[in-house]
Every structure is written in structure tokens, then in C-alpha cells.
Enzyme design. Structure first.
Site, PDB file in Angstrom:
ATOM      1  N   HIS A 359       0.814  -1.216   0.000  1.00 17.99           N
ATOM      2  CA  HIS A 359       0.000   0.000   0.000  1.00 17.99           C
ATOM      3  C   HIS A 359       0.844   1.260   0.000  1.00 17.99           C
ATOM      4  CE1 HIS A 359      -3.887  -1.744   1.843  1.00 17.99           C
ATOM      5  NE2 HIS A 359      -3.573  -2.247   0.681  1.00 17.99           N
ATOM      6  N   GLU A 599       4.106 -14.995 -17.895  1.00 16.94           N
ATOM      7  CA  GLU A 599       4.940 -14.735 -16.719  1.00 16.94           C
ATOM      8  C   GLU A 599       5.285 -16.005 -15.953  1.00 16.94           C
ATOM      9  OE1 GLU A 599       2.926 -11.958 -14.155  1.00 16.94           O
ATOM     10  OE2 GLU A 599       1.005 -12.981 -14.323  1.00 16.94           O
ATOM     11  N   CYS A 670       4.852  -5.653 -20.100  1.00 23.00           N
ATOM     12  CA  CYS A 670       4.336  -4.685 -19.132  1.00 23.00           C
ATOM     13  C   CYS A 670       5.033  -4.750 -17.769  1.00 23.00           C
ATOM     14  CB  CYS A 670       2.828  -4.846 -18.961  1.00 23.00           C
ATOM     15  SG  CYS A 670       2.359  -6.444 -18.301  1.00 23.00           S
TER      16      CYS A 670
HETATM   17  C1  PEP Z   1       4.808  -8.753 -14.027  1.00 24.57           C
HETATM   18  O1  PEP Z   1       4.801  -9.777 -13.352  1.00 24.57           O
HETATM   19  O2  PEP Z   1       5.753  -8.421 -14.762  1.00 24.57           O
HETATM   20  C2  PEP Z   1       3.666  -7.816 -14.000  1.00 24.57           C
HETATM   21  C3  PEP Z   1       3.593  -6.787 -14.816  1.00 24.57           C
HETATM   22  O3  PEP Z   1       2.704  -8.035 -13.094  1.00 24.57           O
HETATM   23  P1  PEP Z   1       2.850  -7.722 -11.534  1.00 24.57           P
HETATM   24  O4  PEP Z   1       4.106  -6.924 -11.354  1.00 24.57           O
HETATM   25  O5  PEP Z   1       1.616  -7.001 -11.154  1.00 24.57           O
HETATM   26  O6  PEP Z   1       2.941  -9.098 -10.948  1.00 24.57           O
HETATM   27 MG    MG Z   2       2.994 -10.587 -12.469  1.00 26.88          MG
END
Ligand code: PEP
Ligand code: MG
Length: 754
Positions: A359, A599, A670
Site C-alpha cells: 500500500h 509470466e 508490461c
Molecule cells: C509482471 O509480473 O511483470 C507484471 C507486470 O505483473 P505484476 O508486477 O503485477 O505481478
Molecule cells: Mg505478475
């Protein structure tokens, strides 16, 4: 003898001491007592690799804190250099013996030393001695070795413990929370625990009850003030946290319960503890996981009330804040702490615990406050100490040297200028010098993040992390609440694609009202697994998303942590169901595109089989690196090895790009890689043409793409794929980057060298 119990006892006793010197002294006292030896000494390696006698029970007091054994000398030097225990009798006749003047060591006729090793480096040695010529038994030696292993984690480093070094500069490494440079003085956020309050009788019952009523109304109005201080900047998500506090504070059961406790003869804190414990227990015993999780809120509120009472009813508002820029420092820095400091005075946040997605980090990002998380257990930080938070490098410098401070001030100033310069690129496309177009999308999780993304020129929302509103809510948001939220998001990005990820909770993103205990949460109930097992939640979310997207073609649904075909099949059954339900209800919903986060490494080899179930791929490089390298992305102990430029991460990304091209599936990325300029050059070279990143980083990545040449990037990527070491890959990209001379690089580079 249980080592852990013994150590816990010793460390707890030491923690009560109020200065580092007394703390180390208590540690050696405790070990001497528990092991029934005549002397116990702690040596720590200093900056010159010499061993300083940091504390001792048994050696001459005059030597403690001053005596040093030169590098590699003496029996202690043998322990440190050999990284193994030395256990012998008659130490003075050993050829390596080095007499430390003032230590009176000649009286001891046995010696056993074990090394203290932390993160692969020897940080010191723990030595026990007896007057009798009797070595430690094998069992005792094993006990000391185990104790040393644990102790090394507690004794951070020599500087942490050396009082005279209190004002010396110290660099602490953590985890990225929020970018930027913040300079100010330390403002400690204390962690109070009402549950540790000891029972005490009440001498003035009427007085205590009046005090209690005043306390309640004071905290109620403080919470209201904090809410209005933050309200505008953080809108609905944060308001929910405060609403829950209001509800609890105005509950008559709390008010009357404490009054009854006082009437029964308990003083105010113990009466309060009794009531809070009672309610927390009731909630803990409930079957409904949501209600069960309320016990955390109740406990938090109890600590809040207790904290205000401890301040002697003097209040904790702005009037108590020291002047000048402040950096909030603590194990956890809460929303209330952040709200209590006026925005213009809040220079940064340094948290011992927490991760990029806690948070605190989320709020810091939304407010544009530099923050570093996960610094680990840091000792010796005092209120008012000078502190510098470098959110770009995830480090914190305590008591920085004036020269370092001046450099950072300069960096902060040039960052400010750079922001102006980059702002001019806002409406320019991200096209490489040789004409290749790159789509730059924004990552977001908060409504407050949306405008910065648009202001930075994002061409869409590449990753909307729906778990963030879930995490800062007090309950699972209803379909209506989610609908309104998603509607706001889609409206803000009118006409642009919006990739909404279904709830990705678990591991480092727990829901406060749905606690899940797992031995290995990173490999546990996460992402799509959690959603499919809680299909009612997923159904509510899908309905809200589909309704919010009516009348636009913007929605794309993104599935996190997909690793098996059955997950896609089950998801599509639910999506079909949601569409059918809504059509039957007369809504004009349409089927959105569905993509997966690549991922979990298992997904990569399966992509060919999923062609008919997915429309696009989005590489989640954060988790992909974590799972490929088997390195926890949020663990500061292994974070130096966690790097998304590891050769295996690059080659897996290359595989995904290849699969995407063969299957005619668009591929984007991303994760954090999208904001790392060195990585971006390689991603460009590997053929990635869509990146999604935080709004704050978007302009500089756009600058970079416009300065780069995709042919050169491709050559660089091919070279990088041949390299064995992450460092070599970084060197390669760094020199290319330097040749482009981005306006931010020179200053940052200079500061990095400090
Ligand atoms: C990632 O795993 O690269 C991703 C963008 O998702 P998060 O960081 O929210 O797990
Ligand atoms: Mg992720």
C-alpha cells in the site's frame, strides 16, 4: 538447548537496550550465560578489514570498542580467513595467537571462535573462552556455529552497532517503491502494540472514563482530518479505508466495553486491550473469511487509540511535526502517517518492510513521493537524522556527506528540468530513427494514476491492475462499485485500448480481508488460480468489466499467471456465462479480446496450443524473471541477483516474440523492464513494439526510442543473447546508451559513482 529459543531470549533482552553499545553487550552477556562459559566476545570486521572488539563479557573493559586485531592476524583472524570454527586449548601457545593489549586474555585456557557470515561476506566472529583448559564439546561447538549463523542476521554490520559511527554516512539498499529523490530529516513512524500492554489497576475511574470519551472523539476527528487531507488526491479507494475506521470508532460496543472495563478496576490501556482483544478473537473465530479478516482492522484501531493515549492526549497533528522536509521512516509507514504530514513537507518514505506493491508504495507512487521499501531491519536511525531517499536506485543514504548531498540536490534539480523537456514530447509519437513505431501504454492501479498516464502521452492503458482497488478496500468491492470504477477508467482513456487484468492477488499482494496462510505463497494461490477457485468473485468482476465497456471497443481482458490449458478453458466458460447473463438482462455487451500475461515459464512452450483461446500476449517480466531465476522479486537478501537482463530471461523473451510472430499474436511487455532504458534497447532489438510502463517513466523511454535505431538495437540484442553474464549484457547496453547521450544519464551516472 534449543538454539532458536536461546537466541530469541538473548535478542529480546538486547532489543530492550536503548543504545547499540548496550545492545551488543547484552548479546554477549546472554550467550556467556546460556553457554556457561567464562568469556564471550563479538568481533566485527571494520572498513579496513580489521577486526574490532565490539563487545565482550570477560575480556578487559578497556579493550572493548577500541582494540583491533589486524586483518588475517590472531586466532580470530584464522576464524575469519578460514570461514570455519577454531576450537582449541591453550590459545596463547598457538603460533597465530595475537595478544590484544588491555584484554587480560591470558587468563583463558580454551578458545572457540566461529565466523559470522552474512550474504556471503564474513562480517565478524563470535568467540567463547573458558578458564579451564577444556575445548567445547562437539555439541557445544555445533550450538555456537548455529548461534553464529543466526546472530549474523541480527548484527547487521559494524557501523550499525558502533555508537561513534552514528553520524557516519550509511548506504542502505532496498526495493523500489516510488521513483525520485527526496532529501529531509528522519521522522520515525513508531509501531505500537496494544496487546503487549500489562494489566494495571485504575485509581480514578471517573477520570479514566472521561479521558476515554475524549480519546475516542479525538481519534474520530483525527481520522476525519486525515481523510480530508488525502481525499482529493486519492478519491474513492482510500476513502474506503477511512470509512471502516469511522464505523468501528462509533460502535457503542467499543465505547461501553472500555467503560465497563474501567468500572471493573482496570486502567484505560488495559481496559482497551481487553475489549480490542475480545473483539479481535470473536472475529478470528468467524467462518466467513471476510469477517474473520476484520480482526486486523480492530487491532490496528486499538493501536491507534493506544498511541494517541500515550501521547498524553496532546494530539499528533501538524503542530507536533518538526519543521522542514521530512522523510517518514519505519517498519511500516501507514496511510495515516502519510496523511499526517502536509504534502509539501513530505520529502520521502523509507520502509524496513514491504515491497513495490505494498500500500505504501502504491500511495507514494500516486502522490509522487520518492519511496524505498524492504530495507530490512535497520538500527541506529534517530529522529531528525539527515536522510536521502533515492527512489530511482532503491537506496537510502543516512547522514550523507555534504558533497553527496550537493550532487543529489543537483540531480533532483536536473530531473525537474528534464521533466519539462520530456513534457514537450508528450504529443510526439515514439518512432525510432529508422522509422519503427512503438506503442507506449501506461500501467496503473489507481484512479489517481490515470491522469499522469494521459498527461505523459500514454496511447492506452497496457495494464490496469484491478487488485490494487481490491487491496485498499475494506471488503470485496461489489459489482456496482467495480462497474463505476472501471467505467471511470474506460472513460478517462476514451477511444484508447484498456487492458484490464483480472484480480491478481496472492503472495506479495494479499487482500487484508481475505488472509491466506500458505507455506510458499509465491508458488501458491495466485492470479488466475485464485480467480477460478473463487469463481463468484471472478463472475462479479467480469460482469462489472463487460458492463463498463458497453458502447466502446476499448476493453481487453488480461489473465495473470496462466500456466495450463484448463485455466483458459475454465475462464472462457465463465466469460461466456457472464456475456449470456448480461445479454439476457438486456445489456448491450460484446465479447472483448482476451490475452494472457506470459509470466509463468510453463506458458511459453504451450502458446501454440492456445491460439484459439487468446488474442494477444503481454510479457510480465517481473514474475517471468522471478520464476525463471527462482529468485523472490521482493526479497532484499537476494535482490542483487534478481535482474531482468539475465541471459535466460532475454532468451525466453526472444522465444515469446518468435511464438507471437508465428501465431500472429501481438506481443507487448508490461513489467519493470519497460522502464529500464538498458532493457528497452534490447526489447526493441528483439522485436517488441508495445511497452507498458508507469507514467513517471514514460517520457524518458519515449525519448530513448526516438533516439534509437532498431537495426542497431537488433544487432545489440543478437550480441546480448550470446553473452554468459548479466553484467556483460549491462555493459554492452550501457555503452550503447551512452552513445545516445540521453539528457538524464550523465548526472545519474555521476551520482551512481558516489
Ligand atoms: C509482471 O509480473 O511483470 C507484471 C507486470 O505483473 P505484476 O508486477 O503485477 O505481478
Ligand atoms: Mg505478475
Amino acid at each position: 538447548m534449543s538454539v532458536l529459543l536461546t537466541l530469541t531470549r538473548i535478542v529480546q533482552a538486547a532489543a530492550e537496550a536503548d543504545s547499540p553499545a548496550v545492545q551488543v553487550r547484552k548479546l554477549v552477556d546472554g550467550i556467556q550465560r546460556e553457554m556457561d562459559v567464562d568469556a564471550c566476545s563479538l568481533y566485527l570486521v571494520d572498513d579496513h578489514q580489521d577486526l574490532v572488539l565490539a563487545a565482550s563479557h570477560g575480556l578487559g573493559a578497556a579493550a572493548v570498542g577500541h582494540a583491533t586485531i589486524p586483518h588475517k592476524q590472531g586466532l580470530v583472524g584464522l576464524v575469519v580467513a578460514g570461514r570455519h570454527p577454531v576450537n582449541l586449548v591453550e590459545p596463547a601457545s598457538h603460533p597465530a595467537f595475537h595478544y590484544v593489549s588491555g584484554s587480560d586474555e591470558e587468563q583463558f585456557r580454551s578458545f572457540c571462535g566461529v565466523p559470522l557470515i552474512r550474504a556471503g561476506a564474513v562480517i565478524g566472529a563470535l568467540v567463547v573462552q573458558r578458564r579451564e583448559p577444556r575445548p567445547l564439546s562437539a555439541e557445544e561447538e555445533a550450538f555456537l556455529v548455529t548461534l553464529g549463523t543466526q546472530l549474523a542476521l541480527v548484527v547487521a554490520n559494524w557501523q550499525d552497532w558502533h555508537e561513534t559511527d552514528k553520524y557516519a554516512p550509511r548506504v542502505l539498499r532496498g526495493i523500489r517503491g516510488s521513483p525520485g529523490i527526496g532529501i529531509g530529516s528522519v521522522f520515525l513512524c513508531e509501531d505500537l502494540d496494544l496487546f503487549s500492554v500489562v494489566d494495571a489497576p485504575c485509581r480514578d475511574r471517573d477520570g479514566a472514563k472521561a479521558q476515554w470519551r475524549e480519546l475516542l472523539s479525538r481519534v474520530q476527528s483525527e481520522v476525519r482530518e486525515e481523510q480530508s487531507a488525502l481525499g482529493d488526491s486519492l478519491s474513492r479507494e482510500v476513502a474506503g479505508i477511512f470509512d471502516a475506521y469511522h464505523m468501528l470508532l462509533s460502535d457503542p460496543a467499543l465505547r461501553l466495553g472500555v467503560e465497563q472495563g474501567i468500572d471493573a478496576g482496570h486502567d484505560l490501556p488495559s481496559a482497551l486491550r481487553g475489549v480490542i482483544q475480545h473483539f479481535a478473537k470473536l472475529f478470528m473465530a468467524m467462518e466467513d473469511p471476510y469477517l474473520r479478516a476484520r480482526h486486523e482492522d480492530i487491532r490496528h484501531l486499538g493501536n491507534r487509540l493506544y498511541g494517541t493515549w500515550r501521547e498524553g492526549m496532546t494530539g499528533s497533528g501538524d503542530e507536533n511535526l518538526p519543521g522542514g522536509p521530512l522523510v517518514l521512516v519505519g517498519a511500516q509507514v501507514s496511510v495515516s502517517h502519510i496523511a499526517a504530514v502536509p504534502r509539501e513537507q513530505l520529502a520521502g518514505i523509507a520502509c524496513f518492510q514491504g515491497s513495490t506493491l505494498s500500500h505504501t508504495a502504491v500511495l507514494a507512487n500516486a502522490l509522487g513521493i520518492p519511496a524505498v521499501m524492504g530495507l530490512g531491519e535497520v538500527r541506529g536511525i534517530g529522529e531528525g537524522d539527515n536522510i536521502l531517499v533515492d527512489g530511482n536506485q532503491a537506496s537510502v543514504i543516512l547522514n550523507p556527506e555534504p558533497a553527496v548531498l550537493a550532487e543529489y540536490r543537483e540531480l533532483a534539480r536536473s530531473e525537474q528540468q528534464l521533466r519539462g523537456l520530456l513534457q514537450e514530447l508528450r504529443d510526439q509519437p515514439a518512432i525510432t530513427r529508422d522509422g519503427h513505431r512503438v506503442n507506449l501504454y501506461a500501467n496503473s492501479g489507481l484512479i489517481a494514476d490515470l491522469s499522469p498516464g494521459l498527461a505523459a502521452g500514454a496511447e492506452g492503458l497496457g495494464l490496469y491492475r484491478t487488485e490494487i482497488p481490491f487491496m485498499i478496500s475494506e471488503t470485496f468491492p461489489s459489482e456496482e462499485e467495480q462497474y463505476r470504477l472501471y467505467r471511470d477508467v474506460i472513460t478517462a482513456y476514451r477511444g484508447k485500448p484498456v487492458h484490464m487484468r483480472i484480480l491478481d492477488v496472492g503472495a506479495d499482494k494479499p487482500l487484508p480481508y481475505f488472509p491466506v496462510q500458505e507455506p510458499n505463497p509465491v508458488l501458491g494461490w495466485r492470479g488466475i488460480r485464485f480467480c477460478l477457485d473463487n469463481s463468484a468473485l471472478l463472475m462479479t468482476q467480469l460482469r462489472a468489466m463487460l458492463r463498463a465497456a458497453q458502447g466502446s471497443q476499448q476493453l481487453r481482458i488480461l489473465l495473470p499467471m496462466v500456466s495450463a490449458s484448463s485455466e483458459l478453458e475454465r475462464f472462457h466458460v465463465l466469460l461466456n456465462d457472464a456475456l449470456a447473463q448480461l445479454l439476457e438482462e438486456g445489456q448491450t455487451v460484446c465479447r472483448p479480446e482476451v490475452g494472457i500475461m506470459v509470466e509463468v515459464p510453463a506458458a511459453i512452450s504451450q502458446l501454440g496450443k492456445w491460439r484459439d483461446e487468446i488474442d494477444f500476449l503481454s510479457i510480465g517480466s517481473n514474475d517471468l524473471s522471478q520464476y525463471l531465476l527462482a529468485l523472490d522479486r521482493n526479497n532484499p537478501r537476494v535482490s542483487p541477483s534478481y535482474d531482468h537482463l539475465h541471459p535466460s530471461v532475454l532468451s525466453e523473451i526472444a522465444r515469446v516474440v518468435e511464438a507471437g510472430a508465428a501465431l500472429k499474436l501481438p506481443v507487448s511487455l508490461c513489467g519493470e523492464m519497460s522502464s529500464d532504458p538498458e532493457a528497452v534497447i534490447l526489447l526493441l532489438g528483439l522485436g517488441i513494439r508495445t511497452l507498458s510502463l508507469s507514467a513517471a517513466q514514460l517520457p524518458r523511454i519515449k525519448w530513448l526510442i526516438r533516439a534509437a535505431d532498431s537495426g542497431e538495437a537488433a544487432r545489440l540484442a543478437a550480441q546480448a543473447l550470446q553473452l554468459r553474464e548479466t553484467n556483460a549484457i549491462r555493459e554492452l547496453t550501457e555503452s550503447y546508451l551512452q552513445s545516445l547521450a540521453p539528457p538524464w544519464l550523465s548526472k545519474q551516472h555521476e551520482v551512481k559513482q558516489l
